[in-house]
Design an enzyme around this catalytic site. Sequence first.
Site, PDB file in Angstrom:
ATOM      1  N   LYS A  47     -64.943  88.941 -49.420  1.00 24.73           N
ATOM      2  CA  LYS A  47     -65.355  89.138 -50.811  1.00 24.73           C
ATOM      3  C   LYS A  47     -66.791  89.644 -50.872  1.00 24.73           C
ATOM      4  O   LYS A  47     -67.231  90.191 -51.852  1.00 24.73           O
ATOM      5  CB  LYS A  47     -65.183  87.840 -51.588  1.00 24.73           C
ATOM      6  CG  LYS A  47     -63.699  87.547 -51.848  1.00 24.73           C
ATOM      7  CD  LYS A  47     -63.484  86.438 -52.839  1.00 24.73           C
ATOM      8  CE  LYS A  47     -61.991  86.238 -53.127  1.00 24.73           C
ATOM      9  NZ  LYS A  47     -61.456  84.978 -52.673  1.00 24.73           N
TER      10      LYS A  47
HETATM   11  N1  GLU Z   1     -55.424  81.514 -53.267  1.00 29.33           N
HETATM   12  C1  GLU Z   1     -55.244  81.965 -51.927  1.00 29.33           C
HETATM   13  C2  GLU Z   1     -56.311  82.977 -51.563  1.00 29.33           C
HETATM   14  O1  GLU Z   1     -56.838  83.662 -52.415  1.00 29.33           O
HETATM   15  C3  GLU Z   1     -53.904  82.618 -51.691  1.00 29.33           C
HETATM   16  C4  GLU Z   1     -52.815  81.677 -51.907  1.00 29.33           C
HETATM   17  C5  GLU Z   1     -51.463  82.218 -51.591  1.00 29.33           C
HETATM   18  O2  GLU Z   1     -51.207  83.384 -51.868  1.00 29.33           O
HETATM   19  O3  GLU Z   1     -50.657  81.442 -51.117  1.00 29.33           O
HETATM   20  O4  GLU Z   1     -56.643  83.109 -50.424  1.00 29.33           O
END
Ligand code: GLU
Length: 281
Positions: free
Chosen positions: A252
């Site tokens: 990010k």
């Molecule tokens: N929230 C997780 C992330 O941004 C991804 C979760 C998922 O897709 O299982 O890394």
Amino acid sequence: MPRGRLAPTPTGFLHVGHARTFALAAERARRDGGTLVYRTEDLDASRCRPEFAEAAMADLRWLGLDWQEGPDVGGPCGPYVQSQRQPWFAEVWRQLQATGAIYPCDKSRQDVARALTAPHAEDDAEPIFPPALRPALGQGREAREPGAQNWRFRVPDGETIAFTDALRGPQAFVAGRDFGDFLVWRRDGFPAYELAVVADDQAMDITEVVRGADLLLSTARQLLIYRALGWAAPSWAHAPLIVDAEGRRLAKRTAGLSIRELRAAGRSPTEVLTAPLSALL
Ligand code: GLU
């Protein structure tokens, strides 16, 4: 009907890698008239920020992604923000605890590091939790609340966890070798990632999970949770990770490749979604 989801964690601005994975998720969910669900995964309060959650939705809308359920549009499976779903996570903890699959763990990172006989291969890979540090079977059976302690899932050592990925074909990981006892609940009172994702994909009736290939090993862990709970697992599609010219994964914080920077630089949604990275920089 197919139901897919976008599940970003708002710890920073989304980049071109997220854009492409999420666009694929949206496209696959909408095939045959399915539904796309948007879920904000903000359980890590120390790293997540509301302004990143807002930015993620704005950036993905700008790209043309169109979800039918989510924090901004509501829907029958809400709330669609994980920090507002604590009662459901507590319920799933109770169900999992009743199966005997999880145990309370008071071992610190240092305890784990000391008990490891060999340094683990990749620096960013999570070390295998040493079986010698497991409590006796049945430990924690009397607990009615998670309390202020970590809980781990006891993995079936030596068992191969196999699944077919819609994009990558057959996958297999060995419990106790490729991954060890993993966290399902954190002592700060929140579920760990693996439990929260399974709980919500189940509650939101997700039929196919599309996400980055960095989560392949998590799928093996999550399949064990589905099995312990007697829930049918969704199908899986893990998208290739986008890497920079040096072969490093985008983060990010990778400068210049966030969706907003590309937009500010005059790039179109189509370019963000399809142009070679070298042409975007
Ligand atoms: N929230 C997780 C992330 O941004 C991804 C979760 C998922 O897709 O299982 O890394």
